[in-house]
Scaffold this motif. Structure first.
Motif, PDB file in Angstrom:
ATOM      1  N   ALA A 194       3.776   5.898  -5.381  1.00  0.00           N
ATOM      2  CA  ALA A 194       3.655   5.989  -6.837  1.00  0.00           C
ATOM      3  C   ALA A 194       2.528   6.935  -7.227  1.00  0.00           C
ATOM      4  O   ALA A 194       2.648   7.737  -8.161  1.00  0.00           O
ATOM      5  CB  ALA A 194       3.413   4.603  -7.414  1.00  0.00           C
ATOM      6  N   SER A 195       1.416   6.834  -6.507  1.00  0.00           N
ATOM      7  CA  SER A 195       0.279   7.708  -6.801  1.00  0.00           C
ATOM      8  C   SER A 195       0.630   9.165  -6.556  1.00  0.00           C
ATOM      9  O   SER A 195       0.265  10.051  -7.324  1.00  0.00           O
ATOM     10  CB  SER A 195      -0.922   7.293  -5.956  1.00  0.00           C
ATOM     11  N   ARG A 209       0.816  -1.204   0.000  1.00  0.00           N
ATOM     12  CA  ARG A 209       0.000   0.000   0.000  1.00  0.00           C
ATOM     13  C   ARG A 209       0.857   1.264   0.000  1.00  0.00           C
ATOM     14  O   ARG A 209       0.545   2.249  -0.675  1.00  0.00           O
ATOM     15  CB  ARG A 209      -0.925   0.006   1.227  1.00  0.00           C
ATOM     16  N   ARG A 250       2.380   1.781  -3.431  1.00  0.00           N
ATOM     17  CA  ARG A 250       1.359   2.310  -4.346  1.00  0.00           C
ATOM     18  C   ARG A 250       1.045   3.773  -4.030  1.00  0.00           C
ATOM     19  O   ARG A 250       0.817   4.589  -4.924  1.00  0.00           O
ATOM     20  CB  ARG A 250       0.091   1.468  -4.255  1.00  0.00           C
ATOM     21  N   ASN A 251       1.020   4.099  -2.725  1.00  0.00           N
ATOM     22  CA  ASN A 251       0.741   5.480  -2.326  1.00  0.00           C
ATOM     23  C   ASN A 251       1.820   6.420  -2.828  1.00  0.00           C
ATOM     24  O   ASN A 251       1.540   7.507  -3.333  1.00  0.00           O
ATOM     25  CB  ASN A 251       0.622   5.554  -0.806  1.00  0.00           C
ATOM     26  N   ILE A 301       5.691  -1.324 -10.084  1.00  0.00           N
ATOM     27  CA  ILE A 301       4.846  -1.925  -9.032  1.00  0.00           C
ATOM     28  C   ILE A 301       4.654  -3.406  -9.280  1.00  0.00           C
ATOM     29  O   ILE A 301       4.804  -4.234  -8.376  1.00  0.00           O
ATOM     30  CB  ILE A 301       3.484  -1.209  -8.994  1.00  0.00           C
ATOM     31  N   ARG A 302       4.351  -3.770 -10.539  1.00  0.00           N
ATOM     32  CA  ARG A 302       4.125  -5.194 -10.822  1.00  0.00           C
ATOM     33  C   ARG A 302       5.395  -6.010 -10.589  1.00  0.00           C
ATOM     34  O   ARG A 302       5.358  -7.097 -10.013  1.00  0.00           O
ATOM     35  CB  ARG A 302       3.648  -5.350 -12.268  1.00  0.00           C
ATOM     36  N   ARG A 326       3.610   1.763 -13.103  1.00  0.00           N
ATOM     37  CA  ARG A 326       2.836   0.526 -13.015  1.00  0.00           C
ATOM     38  C   ARG A 326       3.722  -0.684 -13.242  1.00  0.00           C
ATOM     39  O   ARG A 326       3.556  -1.735 -12.627  1.00  0.00           O
ATOM     40  CB  ARG A 326       1.690   0.566 -14.038  1.00  0.00           C
TER      41      ARG A 326
END
Length: 560
Positions: free
Chosen positions: A509-510, A503, A506-507, A535-536, A532
């Motif tokens: 990255a966002s 999380r 992702r945060n 992340i993957r 993306r």
């Protein structure tokens, strides 16, 4: 345990916990909570309803008691009776009110007073029923209450009728249309004594009025007046009367003797004369004899009307029950409900009397308080008025003394204000430009950073809470000898850490992507693809590594 199984387990645990919490919270909130939240409103509504009912009942009790007491006082004043008699008459008024006559008890009191004035021979205990009967006739046929009572009283006094028989007489006449010209009640009151003197019964009196009206007489007054004129002429001994009787074949002297001894009543003589007049063929002779014996009323009624007068067409039994038929119109559900409500009001009278008594007892104290309050109010008003006057005078003096200085000061300051006005306008314009060109874009650009920081703080706090909970659960399981439970707790801790890492990544990255969108919109799409991919790749490898380590832990044999 592979990555998919670990993730599935994590999602199942979180979902079950969330669902259990939602069900428990929803049950409490939806059922018990709703009931608790409804209790204040229910209590308030119930209290308001009860309070309103009590206030309404108290007001109704006061109203009915006040009307009852005022009625007794009015009866004493208008009828000149004692307080005891007035109290009895007041009870009769309550009976009238309970029978649904009068818009209020006060009006029922007025009805009883009026009927008592017109019908003095009534017993006190029958005044209620008689007033109700008179009121029913007055209401049904739109006649005056006092005039209706007066007519009934004449019938009782002159013809010896009971109150019920008198009301039936009046009711029957109204039903038969004898009041079409509006003179029926007045005819009874005016001519009753004439028919009494002629020894005519009430039913014979009624018969004369009805037969005259049926023959076309305009009102009952003409028929009654013809009979009155006959009673005068038949006993006057004049030559005109004797000649008129002789012209129709009646011996005036013989008739006079029989009437003097009571062998023939005036009513019987009237029927005899009318019968003889009907036999006359010569119209001139008929007119002379008719006017000679009935006066000008023979002409007013006309030959047909005069010769139709008859005392024998109505029997006493024909009048019976007329009032009862009138009362049938009041036998409705609405009248029943109104009567029941009025009974309730009358039952509240003692409560109203108590409240009035308390009010009367408190009145001296209230008067004393008002007496003391009066001077205080006067002093306050005087103080305010004097203060206003003094303030107005002071303001006038101030304006007179300092007015010129104030005007000079305003004149001095005005150019300065006018000069610096454009300067203030320039400053405000500069501030607005800085906001639009610098501050607003910067704040918009850093907004993702602020949002990301807040999200990070929330994730960290959530991880700390879940980690502490897992450690406590693991230690508790070990103390109970539940190694499997301790292992599962440790697995949960690791799972929470993995979830936090994912999380948080992702945060970040966002947040980064948000900054790129605000600062370099053209690069946003390419940057999104790169992030993306990272992340993957990163999250997938970390998950595989962490899951394999967790699987090794699970594959070890447990020591007993």
């Amino acid at each position: 345990m592979d990555e998919r199984s670990f993730r599935q387990m994590q999602e199942d645990v979180e979902r079950s916990a969330d669902q259990a919490g939602e069900r428990a919270g929803g049950a409490l909130s939806g059922k018990f909570g709703a009931a608790l939240s409804a209790l204040p409103g229910l209590a308030l509504a119930t209290g308001a309803a009860v309070g309103a009912a009590l206030i309404g009942a108290g007001k109704a009790a006061l109203d009915i008691a006040s009307q009852a007491q005022q009625g007794i006082l009015d009866m004493q004043a208008q009828l000149g009776v004692t307080a005891e008699t007035a109290a009895v008459l007041g009870d009769q008024a309550k009976e009238v009110f309970a029978n649904n006559f009068g818009d209020s008890l006060a009006q029922a009191n007025e009805m009883v007073i009026e009927v008592r004035k017109q019908m003095k021979g009534l017993k006190d205990d029958e005044l209620g029923s008689v007033t109700s009967g008179v009121a029913a006739l007055s209401d049904t046929f739109k006649t005056d209450l006092g005039e209706t009572a007066q007519a009934a009283n004449v019938l009782m006094e002159k013809f010896g009728l009971t109150s019920q028989e008198a009301l039936d007489f009046v009711a029957k006449g109204l039903q038969d249309g004898l009041n079409n010209s509006g003179d029926f009640l007045g005819t009874i009151s005016e001519y009753g004594v004439q028919f009494e003197n002629g020894k005519v019964s009430a039913s014979e009196f009624y018969s004369v009025l009805k037969t005259g009206q049926q023959a076309g007489a305009l009102g009952t007054d003409k028929a009654a007046d013809a009979f009155k004129e006959f009673t005068v002429r038949i006993q006057d001994g004049s030559k005109t009367t004797a000649d008129s009787l002789k012209s129709i074949g009646i011996d005036s002297e013989a008739l006079a003797k029989k009437m003097a001894t009571g062998q023939v009543t005036t009513g019987e003589a009237f029927n005899l004369v009318i019968g003889k007049l009907r036999e006359v063929k010569d119209q001139n002779q008929l007119m002379q004899a008719g006017t000679g014996l009935l006066g000008t009323q023979f002409e007013d009624l006309g030959k047909k009307g005069a010769l139709a007068l008859d005392t024998t067409k109505t029997k006493a039994s024909d009048l019976d029950g007329a009032t009862a038929k009138v009362n049938e119109r009041y036998n409705t559900l609405g009248q029943l409900m109104q009567g029941a409500w009025r009974q309730v009001l009358l039952q509240l009278e003692p409560v109203g009397n108590l409240l009035l008594s308390l009010g009367n007892e408190a009145m001296p104290v209230v008067k004393a308080a008002l007496t003391q309050l009066g001077p205080v109010v006067t002093q306050v008003i005087t103080f305010l008025v004097n203060g206003f006057r003094q303030g107005r005078e002071a303001a006038g003096q101030f304006a007179q003394q300092f007015g010129p200085q104030i005007e000079r000061a305003v004149a001095t300051v005005t150019p300065v204000v006018q000069a610096i006005g454009p300067l203030f306008k320039s400053v405000f314009t500069l501030i607005q430009t800085l906001w639009e060109t610098v501050l607003k874009p910067v704040l918009t650009a850093v907004a993702p950073l602020v949002s990301g920081a807040v999200t990070t703080i929330g994730n960290v706090l959530n991880l700390v809470v879940r980690t502490v909970t897992g450690v406590v659960t693991a230690i508790s399981s070990l103390l109970r000898g539940d190694l499997g439970g301790a292992v599962r707790a440790v697995e949960g801790i690791f799972g929470d850490m993995v979830t936090f890492a994912v999380r948080q990544f992702r945060n970040m990255a966002s947040t980064l992507l948000g900054l790129i969108r605000n600062l370099a919109p053209d690069m946003a799409e390419a940057a999104g693809d790169i992030l993306r991919g990272l992340i993957r790749g990163s999250v997938g490898d970390n998950f595989s590594s962490m899951s394999s380590q967790t699987g090794k832990i699970n594959s070890r044999p447990h020591q007993a």
